[in-house]
Motif scaffolding. Structure first.
Motif, short mmCIF file in Angstrom:
data_model
loop_
_atom_site.label_atom_id
_atom_site.label_comp_id
_atom_site.label_asym_id
_atom_site.label_seq_id
_atom_site.Cartn_x
_atom_site.Cartn_y
_atom_site.Cartn_z
N MET A 1 0.94 -1.15 0.20
CA MET A 1 0.01 -0.13 0.10
C MET A 1 0.78 1.31 -0.02
SD MET A 1 -3.16 -0.99 2.69
CE MET A 1 -3.73 -2.38 2.49
N ILE A 2 0.41 2.35 -0.62
CA ILE A 2 1.12 3.47 -1.10
C ILE A 2 0.35 4.55 -0.96
CG2 ILE A 2 2.82 4.78 -2.49
CD1 ILE A 2 3.64 1.85 -3.72
N VAL A 3 0.79 5.51 -0.17
CA VAL A 3 0.13 6.76 -0.18
C VAL A 3 0.84 7.88 -0.92
CG1 VAL A 3 -0.52 8.87 1.63
CG2 VAL A 3 -0.33 6.73 2.41
N THR A 4 -0.09 8.41 -2.00
CA THR A 4 0.62 9.20 -2.93
C THR A 4 0.26 10.68 -2.80
OG1 THR A 4 -1.29 8.84 -4.28
CG2 THR A 4 0.74 7.25 -4.57
N THR A 18 0.34 4.20 -10.00
CA THR A 18 -0.69 4.93 -9.47
C THR A 18 -1.25 5.77 -10.45
OG1 THR A 18 0.77 6.30 -8.09
CG2 THR A 18 0.09 4.46 -7.00
N PRO A 19 -2.29 6.73 -10.23
CA PRO A 19 -2.68 7.84 -10.90
C PRO A 19 -1.55 8.79 -10.87
CG PRO A 19 -4.45 7.07 -9.56
CD PRO A 19 -3.42 6.48 -9.23
N ASP A 20 -0.81 9.07 -9.95
CA ASP A 20 0.26 10.10 -10.08
C ASP A 20 1.57 9.41 -10.20
OD1 ASP A 20 0.36 9.17 -7.47
OD2 ASP A 20 0.61 11.08 -6.47
N GLY A 21 1.78 8.45 -10.99
CA GLY A 21 2.80 8.07 -11.36
C GLY A 21 3.99 7.24 -10.33
N VAL A 22 3.26 6.66 -9.26
CA VAL A 22 4.14 5.86 -8.50
C VAL A 22 4.00 4.43 -8.91
CG1 VAL A 22 4.71 5.16 -6.17
CG2 VAL A 22 3.95 7.30 -6.60
N GLU A 35 9.10 2.93 -7.90
CA GLU A 35 9.77 4.02 -8.50
C GLU A 35 8.78 5.11 -8.78
OE1 GLU A 35 11.98 2.72 -12.48
OE2 GLU A 35 10.24 3.55 -13.14
N ILE A 36 9.80 6.15 -8.24
CA ILE A 36 9.05 7.49 -8.24
C ILE A 36 9.96 8.52 -9.19
CG2 ILE A 36 8.36 9.58 -6.92
CD1 ILE A 36 8.07 7.40 -4.67
N ASP A 37 9.34 9.09 -10.03
CA ASP A 37 10.18 9.98 -10.92
C ASP A 37 11.44 9.47 -11.29
OD1 ASP A 37 8.36 11.92 -10.82
OD2 ASP A 37 9.06 12.89 -9.11
N GLY A 38 11.31 8.11 -11.88
CA GLY A 38 12.52 7.48 -12.13
C GLY A 38 13.42 6.94 -11.26
N LYS A 39 13.37 7.25 -9.96
CA LYS A 39 14.25 6.79 -8.95
C LYS A 39 13.28 5.66 -8.04
CE LYS A 39 16.57 11.34 -8.43
NZ LYS A 39 16.58 12.57 -7.65
N ARG A 40 14.34 4.50 -7.89
CA ARG A 40 13.87 3.48 -7.07
C ARG A 40 14.12 3.78 -5.44
NH1 ARG A 40 14.27 -1.70 -10.59
NH2 ARG A 40 13.37 -0.74 -12.43
N ARG A 48 3.92 2.11 4.74
CA ARG A 48 2.81 2.29 3.69
C ARG A 48 3.12 3.81 3.28
NH1 ARG A 48 -2.01 0.47 6.72
NH2 ARG A 48 -0.95 1.65 8.12
N VAL A 49 4.26 4.26 2.97
CA VAL A 49 4.73 5.67 3.02
C VAL A 49 5.25 6.17 1.73
CG1 VAL A 49 6.03 7.23 4.26
CG2 VAL A 49 5.47 5.09 5.19
N VAL A 50 5.03 6.96 1.19
CA VAL A 50 5.64 7.76 0.17
C VAL A 50 4.73 8.61 -0.51
CG1 VAL A 50 6.72 7.51 -2.12
CG2 VAL A 50 7.22 5.76 -0.61
#
Length: 179
Positions: A1-4, A18-22, A35-40, A48-50
């Motif tokens: 689970m990821i909070v975006t 996810t809808p905002d790209g995670v 992966e967020i903005d190309g960074k792992r 459940r954080v990010v």
């Protein structure tokens, strides 16, 4: 689970976005790679954080509390991966000598001092961090205390948190960069 960045909790399958790209890259045992903005980034079980911010927003992260109500979040010091525990009772970011060495900090060149800890008075070295990153928030020139004793986490203390607007929303802690 990821909070975006949309403040929603998402359950993902490997490869799903996810809808905002995670994107969830992999899950192994008690951790997941996203992966967020190309960074792992590797997240431990319970993190459940990010949060991802769009470039036109102020940098912010959303941290989901663990089962004991602690806020643990991955990040980096000088590019070295660390696990942070949000600690409003810590005056400064506090890390062990081993963590400081992994981050390339020659802490013995810092200012020697003492700290009153839960375990009594401990010797410390005060240093400035070149870079500290948590989620999409990166700061430089942050004061830190290096302890020679082992520590299970790097304490994300007030020298970092004072630059944030902190909001508690149920089991979530939202940090938004003020300056």
């Amino acid at each position: 689970m990821i909070v975006t960045g949309d403040d929603r909790l998402h359950t993902l399958r490997v490869g799903q976005l996810t809808p905002d790209g995670v994107r969830l890259i992999s899950v192994r045992g008690d951790s997941a790679v996203v992966e967020i903005d190309g960074k792992r980034q590797t997240l431990a079980l319970g993190q459940r954080v990010v949060s991802k911010s769009s470039p036109d927003e102020r940098a912010r992260i959303v941290i989901e509390g663990d089962s004991r109500g602690h806020f643990v979040v991955p990040g980096t010091v000088n590019g070295a991966s660390m696990r942070f525990l949000v600690d409003t009772g810590a005056t400064a970011v506090s890390l062990s000598a081993a963590d400081a060495q992994r981050a390339g900090i020659d802490y013995k060149k810092g200012l020697r001092g003492q700290s009153n800890t839960a375990n009594g008075i401990a010797p410390i070295w005060i240093v400035k961090l070149n870079s500290i990153r948590v989620g999409g928030i990166e700061l430089s020139g942050v004061d830190a205390a290096v302890h020679e004793s082992e520590m299970p986490f790097v304490l994300l203390g007030m020298s970092f948190l004072n630059r944030m607007q902190m909001t508690r929303d149920g089991s979530r802690l939202v940090l938004e960069r003020r300056y």
